[in-house]
Design a protein around this motif. Structure first.
Motif, mmCIF file in Angstrom:
data_model
loop_
_atom_site.group_PDB
_atom_site.id
_atom_site.type_symbol
_atom_site.label_atom_id
_atom_site.label_comp_id
_atom_site.label_asym_id
_atom_site.label_seq_id
_atom_site.Cartn_x
_atom_site.Cartn_y
_atom_site.Cartn_z
ATOM 1 N N SER A 1399 42.566 32.623 33.619
ATOM 2 C CA SER A 1399 41.045 33.792 34.037
ATOM 3 C C SER A 1399 40.474 35.121 33.570
ATOM 4 N N LYS A 1480 39.534 42.437 48.725
ATOM 5 C CA LYS A 1480 40.748 41.491 49.087
ATOM 6 C C LYS A 1480 39.163 39.579 49.071
ATOM 7 N N LYS A 1483 37.873 39.881 45.756
ATOM 8 C CA LYS A 1483 38.112 39.600 44.034
ATOM 9 C C LYS A 1483 38.237 37.836 44.945
ATOM 10 N N GLN A 1484 38.754 36.678 45.638
ATOM 11 C CA GLN A 1484 38.311 36.096 46.016
ATOM 12 C C GLN A 1484 37.265 35.800 46.175
ATOM 13 N N LYS A 1485 35.939 35.843 46.101
ATOM 14 C CA LYS A 1485 34.700 35.422 45.234
ATOM 15 C C LYS A 1485 34.313 35.640 43.862
ATOM 16 N N LYS A 1487 36.844 35.061 41.553
ATOM 17 C CA LYS A 1487 37.192 34.574 40.967
ATOM 18 C C LYS A 1487 36.805 33.232 41.191
ATOM 19 N N LYS A 1488 35.741 32.864 42.548
ATOM 20 C CA LYS A 1488 35.598 31.462 42.909
ATOM 21 C C LYS A 1488 34.345 31.336 42.177
#
Length: 1651
Positions: A1399, A1480, A1483-1485, A1487-1488
């Motif tokens: 990551s 939130k 952050k998810q976006k 990461k993917k």
């Protein structure tokens, strides 16, 4: 002889002596204690003062001498002495003195040479001896520098008690006290103590240096402790004397031999009882020199405590001049200290070894049994003083008659003075010499010593074993040339053949028409064959014995080497004397060149020294190393370098350059130095001092005198080459010198007599000078001003060497030494000489600079720091008189000492830090490899320089990135400021765009200048540091400074371009925005009117009804609005304008060509280059044996690469490849884009200066690229206008307006909905853009932590290593054909690979995302606190808080604000909630999100910046197209680490059509020819490639294995490359086929200097 200063007390002796020796009587031990009757002899200790007898009150005439310190006593085995008064224990007396002198511990732990020779504070300071414990060291310091004042031993405390000063009145009443010298130490006691406390090697060195000073040396050394004496045979072994006896007067020959082997008569002088004459002083007068210490010398009148019984020896040797020689034949003179009655053993020894014994006496006992009982061969002479009151003529007559010595009596009477007396004594001595047959060498005296129970210093078992081992080897030497051929075969002809092959491998002088790499492979095979021949030879018996002996324990090994050296010197001296005589005769006639060569070879063949055995050992080792590791011989001989390293530490010299073969056995010497490093680490720092000069100008003597060492001087052998010696640095000096050892390098004479007649003498001298100057921290140049021709020769060689060092980054210091300067006070003369020298140096500098093609060096001070006032030293002549009897001139020793201090000071002030041993080894290897090439400067490669350069590049890259990062951050701020101009978010006080741009340009110019100044300051500070070998890369300083200035200019142009583009885009958006805003306001008014109208109906309306009403209102309002159609700009017209401006400097022809073709028609078909005449010319001129490449192929390749790069740029300026759901927005066109494209084309064409770019080619290429770009930009512009058409934008928002209308009508709370809308439509895109703007620099910073992105060298290494691991032919083709494209893809791949781990990408995103969210929450808080009547004010306040961070879309904001009736407090609450949700979600976006998609965003492509760093200047080798790896962007010379066979680029032999295997790093030393566009079709020698490509440096390969990587690639894919290039497979040299993958990888590491 001229004596001055300190020498007067030594050489000028009074004939009128004091009446009485003041120390003859000790008040504490007078007759009142004990008086013996006349016939009784009182026992006294040899180290106590004399008790006066019945004649003690008699006037002595010349006084009691130093000899009169004992009287006889009968004792066991003859006589001995016992102490009176103070102590009866002689052992205590010895211990007391040793303790007083600080030598007590040394009596058991002997002093060693390494301790004495180490450089400590005492050795380089003028501080006098302060106390008795300083005296031994003071003596040794002076003695090691052969200073004749060494015996003047007086400490400060003694000199302060030496009597009255000028201001003190004479004390008449207290004269008795003033004669007491009890606080002083007799020099003989110090010398005796030192000999007792030193090991055999120190004793030998002391004896040698004392002999050079014309001091007497110990023959028999007493030891009060054991009451025994020792024959100092070993101590005198190293003394070699040269003289001319009567028999050689006519032939003008001379005798040179070891003094212990010389059979010359020994004349001994002894004392019986008391004597009023000073025997030692008489002897000095007799020999006309101050050989012996006597009472009138400094501290000579001090009582002796341990040196009675000492027997000294000296020699008188004639020079062959009758008017100078006192004795026409050589003789040895022995002097026994003390009374023979006390030292009967010594007396017996002298009687049996001497030709004559002269007995000095005052009073003879008629019954004297000492004289009558002896059976000896020596003539006895009685020497008395009639002036003494104790003298009895009757007693003399009785004894003389009894002994039959009536003719052998010499007496001093009142009638004759001392001069007459000495003259009479001389006559007697002369008679003995002329008539005696009793001649015994000192070596044979050992037998007599054994008979008498006298110890012999050579009797120790280590010495005897060593002697046996040495004799076992040397006794078999009958014929030296034959012996060398059979017993030392490896370093003879085989080694010389290897040397020739090595040099040929580098110079390729005999290449002929053969393929270079095939020729080199053939040479390699021959070398391997010779190595096999060496390794197949059995180690000879002599070498087996030699290796066995030097493998023995330390002390025995040292004895062995000394014995070997002495034995071999003796052998060579006998053989070479005749040859040297012949050589000297032949030199008189210049026509005897051939005869001289023959004799020179004979001299070389007949020379046999210990270095020949070490050479053989080196070759045995090198041959074993060439064998496989598992081979037994390889394993068995691995210990040899360690043995030799141990010898270096013991003070034995190591031969660096084999002068006979003119070569360095690099493997052997390197491994010895590596082992030395292991032995001393971590104390392994060294400073190097070297001397250069004409032969026989005293170079070795100078070093020997300075450092107390023993380089070969005037040996009978013919020694060539260079030797290094190690001297320890004591702790008290380390802090000043910052090193642990000093390395002293002695060289053979330049332009020496032996080599002057040989063809390669100039080359040999240049090689040697270049090597040793390159190794030195300071070089001493020994010159003779009186011979201007000789001076010019040596200065040319030396200046050449210094120029070469300057050009490769080494900056040695130099000092010129002028020897034999008679009067150093003649300042006018020396000034004139200094000016002459500087003129000569300047002249030689210009000549050398021309030869080396470095014409910018016009005077010597351009080459190195040199001050004529401080850089010259004047040293008087070595001898004070005529050798062999002349002592060393005290002025010489003192001048050399001052010079040594000066050198130490220079080294202490040295800017650069000391090398360690491994770095010295690396320098030696690099220098020697480069020396073997004809062109040193362009051949030099060194890993230390490479390391230093790598460090500099790494630092500069870091500073450069700091510079760029600062500007990139500023650009983000500037673009945000421009984007927010005219909006509520704007924080700028300037409202006019033009004014804002001018302000920003001014701001960035100031910032850039500050950053440039900061960068240049960092560079300056970097070069001022001492560590890191910065001085080695100082020549690159200006290149990096230019790169810093260039960086500022490039960044300024880039920033200006970006600001202009941002301003143009903002202005275009503003115009469209105004229209949109007007239309939105009209719609808003209409919607408000509709709401009022509907509410007036006062009925509840359903959504369907409201929709109908809204549609009706929409159609009516839109009809009323005016939608003027935006006319697109003709981009072709704009681009044509800028293209014409760009080409106008090229002349009218370019403009004509431009007018012939419309831009609209360009770029529709692939670009194909057609040559106009050059190719045809080239083909006609090509010879059948030269590899050629079709010039059109290269030009086409250049064009294709430029087109690819420009098209990529055009694509990047189109729609953004926004990830996932992001809207794809079209940018508008800016003129800055086409200007950038034209700049890229010009820059890329400039990188290929070696290709002649015809104007037709340039115009057609630019038209082609601009045609493609313009069509793309025209479409992009039109798409932008369509996307931003007011009617389309209005229609797009119809549904949103309708929903808002319904919410307002129904009076619903909009806070939650509007907060979500604002967060999603306005804030989220702004946050994402902010993160992306920060992410680019963050990715670069992260990637720069990886080694492959530290410097260009690491990047190139990693790319090639990656290719090797893939083992793919297609990948190699891509790399070679499309280098830049391949590198970009590799960088992208490396970046993706790294950021995908753990990551890593999100770790970079997270801080910036957190930062923006924190800023947003803070802005909400601040906006809430401010009292605002409505939501609009709240939003404006919020936007203003974030004005310099986020750019919120004004389109989205305008749409959001329409009909917004939300409650401000409720909105703020929901807004905070949705911001948290957005955080939130983002952050998810992230990461993917796919990393490649992130890297392809337009905001900032980190891979492009990394590419700029990796690709550097972008220049490629003009022959093989390998990329330049130099640091900075603006270097003056390009260089590649690893060149490749030209066949990989499509070069083939025209006649055979086979791919060429030539590698340009080999070609540049050959006489082969090349041609290309840059030569205009002419054929040029590769050797002269710099005439064409001045900015390229292509050093030849450092070794045959250097290019193994590409050789492996070509050998592996030969067939494939042939097909690819439409050629036949190359004739691969056999050696290439055996290169393994591991060897290829290793060669890669070595080429890029990767550890």
């Amino acid at each position: 002889m001229d004596r001055s200063g300190e020498e007067e007390e030594f050489f000028d002796t009074n004939y009128t002596l004091p009446e009485r020796y003041s120390e003859e009587k000790d008040p504490s031990t007078t007759q009142s204690n004990y008086v013996s009757p006349p016939e009784e002899v009182t026992p006294l200790c040899s180290d106590t003062r004399t008790v006066s007898d019945h004649c003690s009150d008699t006037l002595r005439g010349s006084g009691i001498m130093e000899d009169s310190s004992t009287v006889d006593v009968k004792g066991r085995n003859g006589t001995r002495s016992t102490a009176i008064g103070t102590s009866a224990n002689t052992q205590t007396q010895l211990q007391t003195l040793l303790e007083d002198l600080g030598l007590k511990q040394r009596y058991t732990e002997k002093l060693t040479l390494s301790e004495i020779l180490q450089i400590d504070l005492k050795a380089i300071t003028d501080e006098p001896a302060k106390c008795h414990s300083d005296l031994p060291w003071y003596f040794l310091k002076k003695l090691m520098m052969v200073n004749v004042t060494a015996r003047n031993l007086q400490s400060e405390c003694e000199s302060s008690n030496d009597g009255a000063t000028e201001t003190t009145e004479f004390d008449f009443s207290n004269q008795s006290d003033m004669t007491d010298s009890g606080d002083k130490v007799n020099p003989l006691d110090v010398i005796t103590a030192l000999f007792l406390c030193s090991d055999g090697f120190v004793q030998q060195e002391m004896a040698l240096k004392m002999s050079m000073c014309q001091f007497s040396v110990p023959l028999l050394l007493p030891d009060c402790d054991t009451e025994q004496c020792k024959l100092m045979l070993w101590a005198m072994r190293d003394i070699v004397k040269t003289y001319r006896p009567q028999s050689l007067l006519q032939s003008k020959g001379f005798t040179e031999e070891r003094i212990v082997l010389s059979e010359i008569p020994l004349i001994s002088f002894v004392r019986l009882g008391e004597c009023s004459m000073s025997k030692s002083e008489i002897l000095n007068k007799l020999l006309s020199n101050d050989f012996f210490v006597h009472h009138d010398m400094e501290c000579g009148d001090t009582r002796r405590r341990i040196s009675n019984g000492l027997t000294e020896i000296t020699w008188y040797l004639p020079c062959g001049k009758k008017n100078i020689d006192i004795f026409s034949e050589p003789l040895a003179v022995a002097n026994l200290r003390g009374d023979i009655a006390s030292f009967e053993t010594q007396f017996s020894f002298l009687c049996q070894t001497s030709a004559a014994v002269f007995v000095f006496f005052d009073n003879l006992d008629p019954e004297c049994k000492l004289l009558t009982n002896l059976h000896h061969k020596a003539q006895m002479f009685l020497v008395g003083n009639q002036e003494s009151k104790c003298f009895s003529m009757d007693a003399l007559k009785t004894v003389a008659t009894k002994l039959g010595l009536t003719k052998n009596i010499i007496t001093k009477t009142k009638q004759n003075n001392y001069a007459d007396f000495v003259q009479g004594l001389r006559k007697k001595v002369n008679d003995v010499i002329e008539n005696t047959k009793e001649k015994m060498c000192i070596e044979k005296m050992a037998d007599i010593a054994h008979e008498l129970g006298i110890l012999v210093d050579e009797d120790c078992p280590e010495c005897q074993t060593a002697k046996e081992n040495a004799d076992a080897i040397t006794s078999k030497i009958l014929n030296i040339p034959d012996y060398k051929a059979t017993q030392l075969p490896l370093h003879g002809e085989i080694w010389k053949e290897l040397t020739i092959l090595e040099k040929e491998g580098f110079r390729l002088k005999n290449l002929g028409s053969e393929d270079i790499e095939t020729y080199k492979a053939g040479l390699q095979k021959k070398k391997e064959k010779l190595r096999k021949k060496q390794s197949s030879e059995n180690i000879s018996d002599a070498m087996t014995c030699f290796i066995s002996a030097i493998s023995s324990p330390g002390i025995e090994r040292r004895y062995f080497l000394k014995w070997m050296r002495m034995n071999l010197d003796n052998l060579s001296r006998e053989k070479l004397s005749g040859l040297r005589k012949q050589y000297k005769e032949k030199c008189k006639d210049a026509e005897n060149k051939e005869a001289l060569k023959v004799i020179d070879k004979e001299l070389s063949n007949s020379s046999l020294g210990i270095e020949h055995f070490f050479r053989e050992m080196g070759q045995i080792y090198e041959a074993s190393v060439s064998l496989p590791e598992q081979d037994l011989s390889h394993k068995q001989l691995q210990h040899l370098p360690k043995i030799c390293a141990g010898l270096l530490l013991d003070g034995f010299p190591l031969e660096l350059v084999d002068g006979d073969a003119s070569n360095i056995p690099l493997t052997w010497v390197s491994d010895v130095l590596s082992q030395l490093n292991e032995l001393v680490s971590p104390k392994n720092k060294i400073l190097v001092v070297t001397v250069l000069g004409v032969q026989s100008t005293g170079k070795s003597t100078l070093l020997n005198t300075m450092f107390g060492v023993q380089f070969a001087v005037s040996s009978g052998r013919c020694t060539r080459g260079a030797f290094m010696l190690l001297i320890r640095i004591n702790e008290d000096v380390k802090k000043d010198l910052d090193c642990d050892f000093m390395v002293i390098i002695d060289t053979e004479g330049l332009k020496s007599a032996e080599l002057a007649q040989l063809d390669d003498s100039h080359e040999h001298d240049n090689e040697l000078a270049t090597l040793v100057v390159g190794l030195s921290d300071i070089t001493i140049i020994n010159i003779a001003m009186e011979n201007s021709t000789q001076m010019k020769d040596i200065l040319q060689i030396v200046v050449h060497a210094f120029l070469r060092m300057k050009e490769v980054g080494k900056k040695p210091k130099c000092q010129f030494v002028h020897q034999n300067v008679s009067d150093v006070s003649a300042n006018e003369n020396t000034q004139r000489e200094r000016k002459l020298l500087l003129d000569q140096l300047n002249e030689m500098t210009q000549a050398a600079a021309k030869m080396e093609k470095k014409e910018k060096n016009t005077c010597f001070t351009d080459v190195m720091e040199y001050n004529p006032e401080t850089g010259n030293w004047y040293i008087p002549g070595l001898w004070n008189g005529n050798p062999p009897m002349a002592p060393v001139n005290a002025g010489y020793s003192e001048a050399v000492y001052q010079f040594k201090k000066n050198i130490t000071q220079i080294l202490g002030n040295c800017e650069s830090s000391a090398n360690d041993i491994l770095k010295f080894k690396e320098w030696m290897s690099s220098l020697w490899r480069a020396v073997k090439h004809e062109n040193f400067i362009f051949s030099f490669r060194n890993s230390l320089v490479a390391d230093a350069y790598m460090k500099l590049c790494t630092e500069f890259n870091k500073w450069q990135w700091d510079f760029k990062e600062s500007i990139y951050k500023w650009i983000t701020y500037a673009e945000t400021t421009i984007s927010n101009l005219g909006t509520p978010a704007s924080k700028s006080k300037i409202v006019d765009m033009r004014e804002l741009i001018l302000s920003l340009k001014s701001e960035v110019s100031t910032k850039l200048m500050e950053l440039e100044k900061e960068l240049l300051e960092k560079l300056k500070n970097y070069f001022e540091q001492k560590d890191g070998h910065v001085h080695l890369v100082e020549r690159y300083k200006e290149d990096f400074a230019n790169s810093a200035r260039s960086l500022r200019r490039d960044m300024e142009n880039s920033v200006y371009s970006q600001l202009t583009a941002a301003a143009e885009i903002k202005q275009g958006q503003t115009e469209v925005q105004k229209i949109k805003e007007n239309h939105t306001k009209e719609i808003e008014r209409a919607v408000c009117a509709l709401i009022d109208e509907c509410r007036k109906k006062n009925i509840q309306m359903r959504d369907e009804e409201l929709n109908q009403e809204f549609d009706k209102m929409w159609k009516e309002t839109v009809k009323k609005l005016s939608f003027s159609k935006q006319v697109p700009t003709n981009v072709f017209t704009s681009v044509s304008h800028y293209l014409r401006i760009n080409l106008s400097p090229k002349g009218g022809h370019a403009c004509e060509l431009l007018s012939k073709t419309k831009l609209q028609d360009c770029g529709k078909t692939p670009f194909i280059y057609k040559a106009k005449g050059i190719l045809e010319k080239a083909k006609k001129g090509a010879s059948n044996w030269l590899p050629i490449q079709d010039p059109t192929i290269r030009v086409q390749k250049i064009a294709d690469n430029i087109i690819d790069e420009c098209i990529q740029y055009v694509k990047e300026k189109g729609k953004t490849d926004a990830p996932e759901a992001d809207a794809k927005k079209t940018k508008n066109y800016s003129d800055a884009y086409i200007q950038e494209i034209l700049r890229i084309i010009d820059e890329r064409l400039q990188k290929h200066e070696d290709v002649i770019v015809e104007i037709e080619f340039e115009v057609s290429l630019k038209q082609h690229i601009c045609g493609i770009a313009t069509r793309h930009f025209q479409k992009m512009h039109e798409d932008f206008l369509k996307e931003n058409d007011p009617y389309v934008c209005l229609k797009k928002n119809k549904e949103m307006f309708c929903d808002t209308f319904k919410d307002v009508f129904h009076q619903r709370d909009q806070s939650q909905k509007k907060a979500e809308e604002f967060t999603k439509q306005c804030l989220k895109p702004a946050v994402e853009n902010f993160v992306y703007s920060k992410l680019g620099p963050a990715i670069i910073t992260e990637m720069r932590k990886q080694s492959q992105f530290n410097t260009r060298v690491y990047s190139q290494y990693d790319i090639l290593l990656d290719l090797l691991s893939k083992h793919s032919f297609r990948e190699y083709v891509r790399y070679i054909r499309s280098y830049e494209v391949y590198v970009k893809e590799w960088i992208l791949d490396q970046t993706v690979k790294h950021l995908s781990k753990d990551s890593k990408m999100f770790e970079l995103v997270d801080p910036h995302l957190d930062s923006s969210i924190s800023s947003i929450k803070a802005a909400i808080h601040k906006a809430t606190k401010k009292t605002s009547a409505d939501l609009k004010t709240f939003i404006n306040n919020f936007c203003q808080e974030l004005g310099d961070t986020l750019v919120i879309s004004q389109d989205a904001l305008g749409d959001f604000m329409m009909l917004n009736k939300a409650n401000q407090e409720q909105f703020a609450h929901w807004f905070t909630e949705f911001v948290n949700k957005m955080e939130k979600a983002l952050k998810q976006k992230f990461k993917k999100r796919d990393i490649k998609m992130i890297l392809k965003r337009d905001d900032f492509k980190p891979q492009n910046e990394l590419f700029t760093q990796v690709i550097g200047c972008g220049k490629q080798c003009p022959f093989c197209a390998v990329a330049c790896v130099c640091g900075g962007s603006n270097h003056s010379e390009h260089e590649a680490s690893l060149h490749r066979p030209q066949g990989l680029n499509g070069y083939k032999w025209e006649k055979t059509e086979k791919l060429a295997t030539d590698i340009c790093s080999s070609s540049v030393v050959s006489d082969n020819l090349f041609h290309c566009d840059a030569t205009k079709g002419e054929w040029i020698s590769y050797k002269n490639y710099k005439d064409i490509f001045r900015d390229w440096n292509i050093p030849p390969d450092g070794s045959y294995q250097a290019s193994d990587y590409w050789k492996y690639v070509m050998a592996t894919f030969n067939e494939e490359f042939a097909v690819e290039h439409g050629a036949k497979p190359a004739d691969i040299p056999t050696t290439w086929k055996y290169i393994s993958l591991q060897q290829a990888e290793q060669s890669l590491k070595e080429s890029f200097n990767i550890n």
